[in-house]
Design a protein around this motif. Structure first.
Motif: not given
Length: 279
Positions: A13-20, A26-28, A89-90, A38-40
């Motif tokens: 859950y914490a990892f999912s929140m961090e991704k969001e 990054i969108h901003k 890859v990034v 996609v980048y994240v």
């Protein structure tokens, strides 16, 4: 009573929140929301196949390919071959910072270009002399200001109108209507109107123009109610204005159009209708 918390579930859950949070940030910074997702995904999973990215982000695979191409052109991701398939890859995240910096530079350049040509734009704008001015009004108070604008001039004129008087009388209290008539009389505004042929509409002159001078009493022509079933008031007034009010009980609205050409066209339409209505 003790409460058991699944540590793995909490970490997911914490990892999912961090991704969001990362996606929003990054969108901003300049990427679209889907491109940021996609980048994240590539960033947090150390690379991925397009099919896996589509599954993780719930973005169509065809769209994922388009986004990966966009990110590759921007230098944010690279394509590798893995098991004879494209694997992405990034690149160094510093390139994301440079992308943001470039966006700021481009915005400043665009602003400077606009400032340079602003005098020319302003000159063209002021050169258009016959541009319609349209004002929108909503609610009883807003629409009442339209009737106030009919009386804003200090010069007498002939008011022309298509009016559903029965609906107008329901909207405008009799006391206010009589005050409106007194103001018209004081200015010297005369009126010609085309209205529905109903008992209510035929009686309004006696109801409203009780003490008005004869020259102020409107000259009216009637048309069959079936031909005028609109709950509205269209008034051609002053030297260059047209107002329209709709008497919708749930949402009363109106507009004022200030333009000589539109005023002239509406006046012509009224005169044609006046002739067609007969006496």
């Amino acid at each position: 009573m003790s409460v058991y918390i699944d540590n793995n579930l909490y970490q997911c859950y914490a990892f999912s929140m961090e991704k969001e949070r990362l996606i929003k940030t990054i969108h901003k910074a300049g990427l679209s929301e889907k491109a940021a997702a996609v980048y994240v995904t590539l960033l947090t999973e150390d690379g991925a196949f397009p099919s896996h990215i589509a599954k993780q982000t719930k973005i169509k695979r065809s769209t994922v390919y388009d986004i990966l191409l966009e990110l590759s052109i921007k230098g944010l991701v690279s394509e590798l071959k893995k098991r004879n398939k494209s694997f992405y890859v990034v690149e160094n995240p510093k390139r994301l910072i440079r992308l943001g910096e470039k966006k700021i530079i481009n915005a400043k350049e665009d602003q400077q270009i606009l400032q340079d040509i602003f005098p020319e734009i302003e000159g063209l704008y002021s050169g258009v002399t016959n541009r319609p001015k349209v004002s929108y009004f909503e609610g009883v108070e807003g629409v009442m200001s339209i009737y106030g604008d009919h009386l804003a001039t200090k010069t007498k004129y002939e008011m022309l109108g298509f009016v559903n008087v029965a609906e107008l009388m329901e909207f405008l209290p009799l006391k206010d209507y009589r005050e409106y008539v007194k103001a018209k009389e004081k200015i010297g505004i005369t009126t010609r109107g085309i209205i529905p042929d109903t008992k209510e509409d035929r009686s309004y002159e006696k109801t409203v123009y009780l003490t008005a001078k004869k020259k102020i009493i409107p000259t009216v022509r009637y048309i069959p109610k079936a031909d005028f079933n609109w709950k509205a008031d269209l008034t051609i007034y002053d030297k260059n204005k047209v107002s329209v009010v709709t008497f919708d009980k749930e949402r009363i609205t109106g507009i004022i159009i200030e333009n000589e050409t539109i005023y002239g066209m509406m006046k012509m339409i009224f005169e044609l209708a006046w002739k067609g209505a007969g006496k």
